[in-house]
Design an enzyme around this catalytic site. Structure first.
Site, mmCIF file in Angstrom:
data_model
loop_
_atom_site.group_PDB
_atom_site.id
_atom_site.type_symbol
_atom_site.label_atom_id
_atom_site.label_comp_id
_atom_site.label_asym_id
_atom_site.label_seq_id
_atom_site.Cartn_x
_atom_site.Cartn_y
_atom_site.Cartn_z
ATOM 1 C CG ASP A 305 32.866 49.190 32.394
ATOM 2 O OD1 ASP A 305 33.971 48.479 32.540
ATOM 3 O OD2 ASP A 305 31.747 48.917 33.057
ATOM 4 C CD GLU A 308 37.521 44.314 30.013
ATOM 5 O OE1 GLU A 308 36.287 44.259 29.647
ATOM 6 O OE2 GLU A 308 37.763 45.162 30.848
ATOM 7 C CG ASP A 418 34.033 45.291 38.330
ATOM 8 O OD1 ASP A 418 34.207 46.444 38.292
ATOM 9 O OD2 ASP A 418 33.546 44.392 37.706
#
Ligand code: MIG
Length: 666
Positions: A305, A308, A418
């Site tokens: 996670d 980015e 999400d």
């Protein structure tokens, strides 16, 4: 046929696996220059691709920006999600071709947004490879493209079972309660996900000794029940002297730098962190080996996670904004000043200026992050994927990531980040599947039930009815929302039966998945791919072809007790309440209203096709793949199906003693 064009001096991305010669001729189909290519779209031309992005299966009518973004509001007005998948397929009157921008910086794809009939692609700089792919059909173009980018990742078989996740199950007791909740209610389950709270102070590769005093024992206990623990790993490494990951990263010089050559500092969940420089081969190996500490405790799967990478703030920028704030205390703010200040505060997170001040070592040269932004998360997945391939050649691991780029599909899967507990996001989940498949991401899925907001029980039921078919089948929910485990709802018995259907169909779904991965095919296809000459099929945005023999058409609207379905040819409707309670009906080609009760799911079998079905099971391990019922739509002649199966772990998918094919005929 694939043509490769090179502009300028591209940085290596390793997104492709074929080293094709460079073409010197003009780029076919496109007008313009490497700074901006255009194509005039015909009125009925279709444009597919772009992997993980919002809006339709047909991407026309919006603009999309490839720039991996941590943005939890996936509304219709957005242009970027977590992945950056630069593949487009134009299927039109004047040409059918695929395009791949092998470039890791920002790219804007204007697919008829500025002007309805204009496709316009604008990369941030002019150093990249462009591939133009032609073929006889959309299916063929995708297959050729997938051959270019290399084989898709195949997870262990257990990863196709149902997973339950929550931000968070913060203690061992919470995890046990989830396992019990499923088993006591007869709800299948193969994995429980651990979100960031299992760690000690959010430090990667640590386990909080108070909340999880013996992770290894817990993993072993759950394994008795065929349940796997899947912990999260975040990209940022906490700056914490004494922490083994921090210390070894520091000693190896494995962290990203700033312009001054110091280790770059950002703030995420652990507080101040350094970001591993996954662009260095050695750093990838170092980080990949860190997973070992959890593997040694019996862990066989991970989700990556915040890669980015997400940055809540950088200390320098925060300081500057705080200084400005305190300077404001002595003045009367006018509205312009107020809004400017508010924007500055909100702009602290994932700030472009911060991305511009991160540097990576790419093959010995320092490269500014902005130029290779979209490869960061991809290289994190690769770190784990390539290290594990070397460490455990015989053992598949479950990996999936939030950020991704084409190329990462060889090392792991993705989830779509999400989303919200909204009906529109259930529809978006369906639309993203074929687009992700085109780009190589076969193992993918969305948070079932929706991550943000509170799910209603009908939404979860309907979402599970789609989830039955998605390779990654995980229910995940953010903190602060209504609990979303199936057993929390009065509809738990119906949910258990729906989940059971996943296990009943798993021999077919697994077989189709592995076959698609090995043949560079898509598991989910837009209907137009299978029925290119049918003008109605081209319009369908809420049904998908699945593997060889199925079409799915889930209910996507609240309070609906059925839906309209378009059949390009006669098909057999299967309406299931459980693996041993279903009815079948042959429907002619055309438009139909099909009743689908809340506790039922439907799918369709194409003419001549056979789909094996077995009994529901509580885990993948317990599936009976010997006693199969054959669902089929064979009215005359014979129909057969080649069922692929293997041990579910080893990687030599085609070695004779590791798999079997069973040809079943009707
Ligand atoms: O800032 O780890 O997309 O699945 O539960 C949020 C907490 C960080 C974002 C992920 C989500 C996960 C959450 N994470």
């Amino acid at each position: 046929m694939i043509k490769r064009f090179r502009f300028g001096t591209p940085l290596p991305t390793e997104s492709v696996v074929l080293d094709l010669p460079l073409c010197e001729e003009a780029v076919p189909f496109l007008q313009g220059t490497p700074a901006c290519f255009t194509y005039l779209l015909g009125e009925d031309d279709l444009v597919f691709g772009l992997g993980e992005s919002i809006r339709g299966i047909n991407k026309r009518g919006w603009h999309y920006v490839s720039f991996c973004s941590d943005d939890p509001n996936h509304t219709e007005d957005k242009t970027s999600l977590y992945g950056a998948h630069n593949f487009l397929l134009v299927d039109g009157a004047a040409g059918r071709f695929g395009l791949f921008w092998d470039y890791a910086g920002r790219v804007e794809f204007d697919v008829g947004y500025t002007r309805r009939d204009l496709l316009q692609i604008t990369p941030a700089d002019e150093n990249y490879d462009l591939y133009v792919i032609t073929g006889e059909s959309d299916v063929e173009i995708v297959r050729a493209f997938r051959g270019l980018i290399g084989k898709s990742y195949i997870p262990p078989k257990w990863a196709f079972g149902y997973g339950q996740s929550r931000w968070s199950y913060p203690t061992e007791a919470d995890v046990r309660a989830v396992a019990r909740g499923h088993r006591e209610n007869g709800i299948p389950l193969d994995s429980i996900y651990l979100d960031i709270d299992y760690m000690k102070d959010y430090r990667d590769f640590t386990v909080d000794p108070e909340k999880f005093p013996d992770l290894q024992a817990l993993a072993a206990e759950l394994a008795q029940d065929h349940i796997h623990l899947v912990p999260i790993i975040d990209a940022g490494v906490k700056i914490e002297p004494g922490d083994p990951t921090y210390e070894s990263g520091k000693a190896g010089g494995y962290f990203c730098k700033n312009a001054q050559g110091e280790d770059f500092v950002g703030a995420v969940w652990p507080g101040l962190v350094h970001f591993p420089d996954f662009f260095q081969k050695e750093a990838r190996r170092w980080f990949g080996e860190r997973y070992q500490t959890l593997v040694d405790q019996g862990i066989e799967g991970f989700w990556n996670d915040m890669n980015e990478p997400a940055i809540f703030y950088t200390p320098g920028r925060l300081r500057a904004v705080l200084d400005e704030l305190s300077a404001c205390q002595s003045i009367d703010l006018n509205l312009d000043q107020f809004f400017a200040l508010k924007d500055k505060l909100l702009g602290l997170s994932n700030n472009l200026e911060d991305y511009r001040s991160i540097y990576h070592q790419v093959e010995g040269q320092m490269v500014c992050h902005e130029q290779v932004h979209n490869l960061y998360g991809a290289n994190m997945t690769r770190a784990a994927g390539e290290t594990f391939e070397a460490l455990y050649p015989d053992h598949r691991m479950l990996f999936f990531s939030r950020a991704s780029c084409i190329g990462a599909h060889r090392y792991g899967g993705i989830w779509y980040g999400d989303n919200q507990s909204w009906w529109s996001h259930l529809a978006m989940n369906l639309k993203m599947l074929p687009s992700a498949n085109m780009c190589g991401f076969l193992f993918s899925g969305a948070d079932l039930g929706g991550f943000g907001s509170s799910a209603t029980e009908d939404l979860l039921l309907r979402w599970l009815q789609l989830g039955v078919f998605t390779p990654l089948m995980r229910n995940h929910c953010a903190m602060g929302n209504r609990a979303q485990e199936a057993y929390q709802f009065s509809e738990a018995p119906a949910m258990a039966k729906i989940l059971g259907i996943r296990y009943g169909l798993l021999p077919y779904l697994y077989s189709e998945f592995v076959k698609a991965a090995l043949a560079d095919d898509m598991l989910f296809r837009p209907m137009h791919f299978d029925y290119p000459d049918d003008p109605h099929a081209a319009q369908v945005e809420d049904q998908l072809m699945l593997g060889e023999g199925l079409m799915i058409a889930p209910v996507l609207e609240q309070n609906a007790t059925g839906r309209y379905v378009y059949l390009p040819e006669p098909m057999k409707l299967i309406r299931m309440r459980s693996t041993d309670d279903y009815d079948q009906e042959v429907l002619p080609a055309g438009h139909h209203y099909v009743p689908v009760g809340l506790r039922e799911l439907i799918f369709f079998i194409r003419p001549g096709c056979v789909v094996p079905l077995t009994q529901a099971a509580m885990s993948v391990e317990e599936i009976d793949s010997e006693h199969l019922t054959l669902l089929h739509f064979v009215e005359q002649g014979t129909g057969s199906y080649v069922l692929y199966d293997d041990d579910g772990y080893t990687r030599d998918y085609q070695a004779p003693d590791h798999y079997r094919t069973l040809t079943v005929s009707v």
